[in-house]
Design an enzyme around this catalytic site. Structure first.
Site, mmCIF file in Angstrom:
data_model
loop_
_atom_site.group_PDB
_atom_site.id
_atom_site.type_symbol
_atom_site.label_atom_id
_atom_site.label_comp_id
_atom_site.label_asym_id
_atom_site.label_seq_id
_atom_site.Cartn_x
_atom_site.Cartn_y
_atom_site.Cartn_z
ATOM 1 N N ASP A 34 -7.593 8.730 0.133
ATOM 2 C CA ASP A 34 -8.285 7.630 0.743
ATOM 3 C C ASP A 34 -8.906 7.062 2.367
ATOM 4 O O ASP A 34 -8.868 6.880 2.727
ATOM 5 C CB ASP A 34 -8.131 5.823 0.446
ATOM 6 C CG ASP A 34 -8.930 5.228 -0.479
ATOM 7 O OD1 ASP A 34 -9.170 5.520 -1.542
ATOM 8 O OD2 ASP A 34 -8.565 3.772 -1.235
ATOM 9 N N ARG A 57 1.138 -0.999 0.082
ATOM 10 C CA ARG A 57 -0.019 -0.132 -0.444
ATOM 11 C C ARG A 57 0.963 1.246 -0.237
ATOM 12 O O ARG A 57 1.877 1.116 0.049
ATOM 13 C CB ARG A 57 -0.818 -0.618 1.288
ATOM 14 C CG ARG A 57 -2.171 1.327 1.547
ATOM 15 C CD ARG A 57 -2.517 0.959 -0.044
ATOM 16 N NE ARG A 57 -4.010 1.476 0.997
ATOM 17 C CZ ARG A 57 -5.447 1.823 0.112
ATOM 18 N NH1 ARG A 57 -4.713 1.469 -1.585
ATOM 19 N NH2 ARG A 57 -5.997 2.645 -0.095
ATOM 20 N N THR A 111 -8.936 0.588 -10.087
ATOM 21 C CA THR A 111 -9.104 -0.416 -9.811
ATOM 22 C C THR A 111 -8.487 -1.732 -10.492
ATOM 23 O O THR A 111 -9.476 -1.802 -11.656
ATOM 24 C CB THR A 111 -9.331 -1.084 -8.246
ATOM 25 O OG1 THR A 111 -9.380 0.868 -6.990
ATOM 26 C CG2 THR A 111 -8.155 -1.786 -7.696
ATOM 27 N N GLU A 163 -3.688 7.786 -3.889
ATOM 28 C CA GLU A 163 -4.173 7.181 -2.936
ATOM 29 C C GLU A 163 -4.762 7.841 -1.829
ATOM 30 O O GLU A 163 -5.368 7.508 -0.804
ATOM 31 C CB GLU A 163 -3.141 6.312 -2.639
ATOM 32 C CG GLU A 163 -3.918 4.947 -2.433
ATOM 33 C CD GLU A 163 -5.324 3.924 -3.345
ATOM 34 O OE1 GLU A 163 -5.504 3.191 -3.128
ATOM 35 O OE2 GLU A 163 -4.515 3.821 -4.375
HETATM 36 N N1 GLY Z 1 -8.234 2.933 -3.791
HETATM 37 C C1 GLY Z 1 -9.614 1.706 -3.417
HETATM 38 C C2 GLY Z 1 -9.048 0.963 -2.508
HETATM 39 O O1 GLY Z 1 -8.049 1.148 -2.271
HETATM 40 O O2 GLY Z 1 -9.803 0.564 -1.877
#
Ligand code: GLY
Length: 602
Positions: free
Chosen positions: A464, A137, A424, A461
């Site tokens: 999120d 991640r 994704t 990202e």
């Molecule tokens: N950005 C999509 C996820 O990580 O759920």
């Protein structure tokens, strides 16, 4: 040879049929944002590919799984599947294949995943019989503050004001994950796995209809960066389906990684250019070369939850995927789902189980390296059995709040406010040694931050994270913090039975990933659907109260019955990208008809 392959078109409209009375403000914000720019489905047209690829498309169009004995790969684009299949056919492992698949996806499906993003891998190791996960991640730069996505008055920014530009870019993890998986479980030379992507980037590939449609839809945002615009819209015109697109910058980047390893990405010229793009953007971010140089993949225990005689195993925090999928299934452990997906009460049970799981997710789930998360308590069968009593009524639950899972730590968190849009990609692979890889990979929004550097797009990202850090003085678990990994919904999953893997599954789709994956598992295990039927099953998804029903399908026909139970209902495109492999006497692969992928095996 098939001259023209057609994938069914599913439109992108979002129609509110009815408005119920129990939707929270955050849920409305999410719904509104979701209607802005989903990474929608499109017609597919792949010409001139191998007869085996053609046969795989034909199986998909006929609604049949691809059947094989030795190995199988299922992913979102036939070039990527072919790259993985070539590796598996010469005796490579699933880890080798995923390196080849990911390098190719970053070229031919650049809007969904790539070197500038992050990924989670669930791995079954045949030799040891062990399951584990790799967390690739993205991380928040060390220089971020909790106010990253707030204006001077502390008001959260509009979603796309945060996304577009450098502010949303986290330290990419995908290249490091590819290298870690290869180092641990690969048996093929690293450079050979990357060579096909280098070659195709130099030679050029035919733009797929899906990519062309998404570029046209996103032209205004892509135009905010000169580099990005000149690649996707040469001479100011969006690339068209069938155009040959060369990416010499990508070829040079991947060739550098092939030659010098992943250090070529995280240090030196490429790292400097990434930082330059982020800090030099009109909406600049704070990513630095130090962030890149200290990035590390984390190996974490797989998180498993029992369901109907199986163990459903996936990615724990910082993803909410395995926790939420496990909670949904755990809440349904003793429910009667036998009437199938065309029964309103079955949808009530699944939908409200999902809402209960999302309530816990919103309160408790974040990066466990930064905040305490009651992981064990949330999956405790006695906690779920108690909470499942809420499902015993006849109508939609009027209100859903987080429960109180057991934990040996004081917990006082406010509900998360973050927005995740569908994007994704998911890859499932089984190799001839019996290893299984289930990897979900992303740059977050379609085209990520819209910043392109060295031939790949940088992620967004960090959006999120919750844009707010506190509500009424109470901290939010998923707030922005330096070095922290934003909470994800990605749910790469391996289902086990009696200690052996029986299913690999996962999907893109923002926070709907959780419903897509839980639904596919229920379809396969409870309703006896094969992987292709399960991947194609019309979606009925509930996260926060309103029911999303897939337009033009049997699921949409459930609208009146669900409104009768008290649900708000939206019919809309629901563009999952489920790629599934069942593992038994043979291997069976299924690819989501809503996207351009296939399964291929031997
Ligand atoms: N950005 C999509 C996820 O990580 O759920």
């Amino acid at each position: 040879m098939l001259a023209h392959h057609i994938v069914k078109y599913i439109g992108r409209t979002c129609t509110a049929i009815a408005i119920g009375g129990f939707v929270s403000g955050a849920a409305f914000a999410q719904q509104a944002a979701d209607s802005v720019a989903p990474e929608g489905a499109s017609q597919g047209s792949f010409t001139g590919m191998s007869p085996r690829i053609t046969a795989a498309f034909e199986a998909k169009d006929a609604g049949k799984p691809v059947i094989a004995r030795n190995w199988m790969v299922a992913a979102a684009n036939p070039h990527a599947v072919q790259a993985g299949a070539d590796v598996l056919a010469r005796g490579g492992t699933a880890a080798d294949a995923l390196v080849a698949v990911q390098a190719m996806l970053g070229l031919v499906e650049p809007q969904s995943s790539g070197l500038g993003g992050g990924a989670f891998l669930v791995w079954y190791d045949a030799a040891s019989g062990r399951l584990t996960t790799l967390d690739g991640r993205e991380t928040a730069p060390l220089a971020v503050t909790p106010q990253l996505f707030q204006d001077d008055q502390g008001v959260p920014l509009g979603f796309f004001d945060a996304v577009v530009g450098g502010r949303s870019v986290g330290t990419p993890g995908t290249p490091a994950l590819m290298a870690a998986a290869h180092e641990k479980w690969g048996n093929q030379p690293w450079a050979e796995l990357l060579a096909p992507s280098v070659a195709l980037a130099e030679k050029g590939f035919a733009v797929s209809p899906r990519l062309a449609g998404l570029v046209a839809d996103d032209a205004e945002r892509l135009a905010t960066s000169e580099t990005t615009a000149s690649y996707f819209m040469p001479n100011g015109t969006p690339v068209q389906a069938g155009d040959t697109l060369k990416n010499p910058d990508y070829a040079r980047t991947v060739a550098a990684m092939a030659e010098r390893g992943v250090e070529a990405f995280y240090t030196g010229d490429i790292a400097r250019d990434i930082v330059g793009a982020v800090q030099g953007a009109t909406n600049p971010g704070v990513l630095s070369e130090v962030d890149l140089s200290i990035y590390r993949v984390k190996e974490r225990d797989a998180l498993c939850a029992p369901y109907h005689g199986h163990e459903v195993c996936g990615m724990g925090p910082p993803s909410s995927g395995a926790l939420a999928v496990g909670q949904i299934l755990g809440l349904l452990e003793n429910a009667d789902l036998s009437a199938g997906p065309a029964d309103a009460d079955v949808l009530r049970l699944i939908g409200d189980a999902s809402r209960l799981a999302f309530a816990d997710r919103g309160r408790y789930v974040a990066d466990t390296d930064y905040v305490p998360v009651p992981v064990t308590g949330m999956l405790d069968p006695s906690y779920l059995a108690e909470r499942a009593k809420l499902l015993q009524g006849d109508d939609a639950l009027p209100e859903v709040t987080a429960g109180a899972p057991a934990f040996d730590h004081a917990l006082n968190f406010a509900d998360d406010i973050s927005i995740e849009l569908p994007s994704t990609s998911h890859v499932s692979i089984v190799d001839s040694m019996g290893n299984v890889a289930s990897m979900t990979t992303t740059i977050e929004n379609g085209f990520g931050s819209r910043l392109m550097v060295r031939g790949f797009l940088l992620n967004n990202e960090l959006t999120d994270f919750s844009f707010r850090s506190h509500t009424d003085g109470v901290p939010i678990a998923n707030r922005v913090e330096p070095g922290k990994r934003p909470r994800s919904s990605m749910a790469p999953t391996i289902v086990m039975k009696d200690g052996a893997p029986v299913l690999a599954v996962g999907s893109p789709g923002g926070s709907r990933i959780i419903g897509y994956v839980a639904g596919a598992i229920i379809a396969h295990l409870d309703w006896g659907m094969d992987v292709q039927q399960a991947a194609a099953l019309p979606h009925a998804i509930n996260r926060f109260g309103p029911y999303d029903l897939e337009e033009g399908t049997d699921a949409a026909a459930m609208a009146d019955a669900l409104m009768g139970l008290g649900y708000e209902v939206n019919t809309r495109a629901l563009t999952s990208g489920l790629h599934m492999i069942s593992i038994g006497d043979d291997l069976r692969g299924g690819a989501d008809p809503r996207r351009e992928g296939i399964a291929l095996g031997e």
